[in-house]
Design a protein around this motif. Structure first.
Motif, PDB file in Angstrom:
ATOM      1  N   ASN A  31       0.830  -1.196   0.000  1.00  0.00           N
ATOM      2  CA  ASN A  31       0.000   0.000   0.000  1.00  0.00           C
ATOM      3  C   ASN A  31       0.875   1.261   0.000  1.00  0.00           C
ATOM      4  N   LYS A  32       1.809   1.283  -0.943  1.00  0.00           N
ATOM      5  CA  LYS A  32       2.771   2.374  -1.019  1.00  0.00           C
ATOM      6  C   LYS A  32       2.917   2.821  -2.459  1.00  0.00           C
ATOM      7  N   GLU A  33       2.991   4.127  -2.670  1.00  0.00           N
ATOM      8  CA  GLU A  33       3.198   4.683  -3.999  1.00  0.00           C
ATOM      9  C   GLU A  33       4.495   5.470  -4.006  1.00  0.00           C
ATOM     10  N   ILE A  34       5.270   5.284  -5.072  1.00  0.00           N
ATOM     11  CA  ILE A  34       6.521   6.029  -5.196  1.00  0.00           C
ATOM     12  C   ILE A  34       6.579   6.677  -6.565  1.00  0.00           C
ATOM     13  N   ASP A  35       7.386   7.711  -6.672  1.00  0.00           N
ATOM     14  CA  ASP A  35       7.618   8.377  -7.952  1.00  0.00           C
ATOM     15  C   ASP A  35       8.979   7.958  -8.474  1.00  0.00           C
ATOM     16  N   ALA A  36       9.068   7.796  -9.773  1.00  0.00           N
ATOM     17  CA  ALA A  36      10.321   7.416 -10.417  1.00  0.00           C
ATOM     18  C   ALA A  36      10.452   8.165 -11.726  1.00  0.00           C
ATOM     19  N   SER A  37      11.657   8.261 -12.210  1.00  0.00           N
ATOM     20  CA  SER A  37      11.861   8.921 -13.496  1.00  0.00           C
ATOM     21  C   SER A  37      11.591   7.913 -14.622  1.00  0.00           C
ATOM     22  N   PHE A  38      11.358   8.419 -15.827  1.00  0.00           N
ATOM     23  CA  PHE A  38      11.141   7.544 -16.985  1.00  0.00           C
ATOM     24  C   PHE A  38      12.379   6.683 -17.201  1.00  0.00           C
ATOM     25  N   GLY A  39      12.175   5.402 -17.449  1.00  0.00           N
ATOM     26  CA  GLY A  39      13.288   4.502 -17.698  1.00  0.00           C
ATOM     27  C   GLY A  39      13.957   3.961 -16.450  1.00  0.00           C
ATOM     28  N   ALA A  40      13.349   4.199 -15.272  1.00  0.00           N
ATOM     29  CA  ALA A  40      13.940   3.712 -14.023  1.00  0.00           C
ATOM     30  C   ALA A  40      13.788   2.198 -13.914  1.00  0.00           C
ATOM     31  N   ASN A  41      14.763   1.542 -13.306  1.00  0.00           N
ATOM     32  CA  ASN A  41      14.733   0.100 -13.091  1.00  0.00           C
ATOM     33  C   ASN A  41      13.820  -0.197 -11.900  1.00  0.00           C
ATOM     34  N   LEU A  42      12.884  -1.132 -12.090  1.00  0.00           N
ATOM     35  CA  LEU A  42      11.882  -1.439 -11.072  1.00  0.00           C
ATOM     36  C   LEU A  42      12.512  -2.000  -9.794  1.00  0.00           C
ATOM     37  N   ARG A  43      13.474  -2.899  -9.922  1.00  0.00           N
ATOM     38  CA  ARG A  43      14.133  -3.481  -8.751  1.00  0.00           C
ATOM     39  C   ARG A  43      14.866  -2.412  -7.950  1.00  0.00           C
ATOM     40  N   PHE A  44      15.591  -1.549  -8.655  1.00  0.00           N
ATOM     41  CA  PHE A  44      16.352  -0.498  -7.991  1.00  0.00           C
ATOM     42  C   PHE A  44      15.429   0.453  -7.227  1.00  0.00           C
ATOM     43  N   LYS A  45      14.332   0.852  -7.850  1.00  0.00           N
ATOM     44  CA  LYS A  45      13.402   1.784  -7.192  1.00  0.00           C
ATOM     45  C   LYS A  45      12.736   1.138  -5.975  1.00  0.00           C
ATOM     46  N   ALA A  46      12.411  -0.159  -6.065  1.00  0.00           N
ATOM     47  CA  ALA A  46      11.812  -0.850  -4.927  1.00  0.00           C
ATOM     48  C   ALA A  46      12.797  -0.897  -3.761  1.00  0.00           C
ATOM     49  N   GLN A  47      14.044  -1.271  -4.028  1.00  0.00           N
ATOM     50  CA  GLN A  47      15.034  -1.340  -2.964  1.00  0.00           C
ATOM     51  C   GLN A  47      15.346   0.039  -2.385  1.00  0.00           C
ATOM     52  N   GLU A  48      15.378   1.037  -3.238  1.00  0.00           N
ATOM     53  CA  GLU A  48      15.652   2.406  -2.807  1.00  0.00           C
ATOM     54  C   GLU A  48      14.585   2.909  -1.825  1.00  0.00           C
ATOM     55  N   ASN A  49      13.353   2.387  -1.965  1.00  0.00           N
ATOM     56  CA  ASN A  49      12.241   2.815  -1.118  1.00  0.00           C
ATOM     57  C   ASN A  49      11.866   1.766  -0.066  1.00  0.00           C
ATOM     58  N   ASN A  50      12.789   0.873   0.262  1.00  0.00           N
ATOM     59  CA  ASN A  50      12.611  -0.145   1.306  1.00  0.00           C
ATOM     60  C   ASN A  50      11.396  -1.043   1.078  1.00  0.00           C
ATOM     61  N   ILE A  51      11.161  -1.425  -0.175  1.00  0.00           N
ATOM     62  CA  ILE A  51      10.083  -2.349  -0.499  1.00  0.00           C
ATOM     63  C   ILE A  51      10.725  -3.701  -0.793  1.00  0.00           C
ATOM     64  N   ASP A  52      10.311  -4.708  -0.041  1.00  0.00           N
ATOM     65  CA  ASP A  52      10.909  -6.030  -0.120  1.00  0.00           C
ATOM     66  C   ASP A  52      10.273  -6.819  -1.273  1.00  0.00           C
TER      67      ASP A  52
END
Length: 146
Positions: free
Chosen positions: A10-31
């Motif tokens: 139940n979390k929403e994050i913002d990312a730039s176009f072309g961002a890697n999904l795994r990297f963004k999840a780890q960056e935002n503490n999503i397991d």
């Protein structure tokens, strides 16, 4: 900027176009890894297949599936992707650590059929049906249609 919604968390994050999904999840503490996945993950090179996610909405906003994904996910639904191989180009909704729905859907279908045609309590519903059980189910279905 694109929006990535993680459904289970139940979390929403913002990312730039072309961002890697795994990297963004780890960056935002999503397991995104299961327990065994944490022990065996390859670090994002697409070699282990442990970062599987299910894309609920916005699959058209992702990069095309790679050959690695096709090989690793051939027994999974087409909505599943490897987070390490996926780049985000628009808003998406993601389910982390999905179960193998193709298997559970089959069991749910089998349970529904057995209950609707009253095949009896002796029918084991925890496993994939045997040929004999399928024959009984087919016979019951044909009788009901006649």
């Amino acid at each position: 900027m694109v929006n990535i919604k993680f459904v289970k968390e139940n979390k929403e994050i913002d990312a730039s176009f072309g961002a890697n999904l795994r990297f963004k999840a780890q960056e935002n503490n999503i397991d995104i890894y299961t327990f065994m996945g944490k022990l065996t993950q390859c670090g994002g090179y697409g070699q282990c297949g442990t970062c599987v996610v299910d894309i609920v909405e916005g699959a058209q906003n992702l990069s095309p599936r790679t050959a690695i994904e096709d090989r690793m996910l051939k027994k999974r639904p087409s909505s599943c992707r490897l987070a390490c191989q996926t780049t985000v180009n628009g808003p998406i909704s993601v389910v982390t650590k999905p179960d193998k729905r193709w298997h559970t859907r089959g069991i749910r279908f089998w349970r529904t059929c057995c209950n609707s045609y009253r095949l009896g309590p002796s029918t084991k519903l925890q496993t994939t049906p045997s040929r004999q059980q399928l024959g009984r189910l087919r016979g019951a279905m044909l009788k009901s249609q006649a």
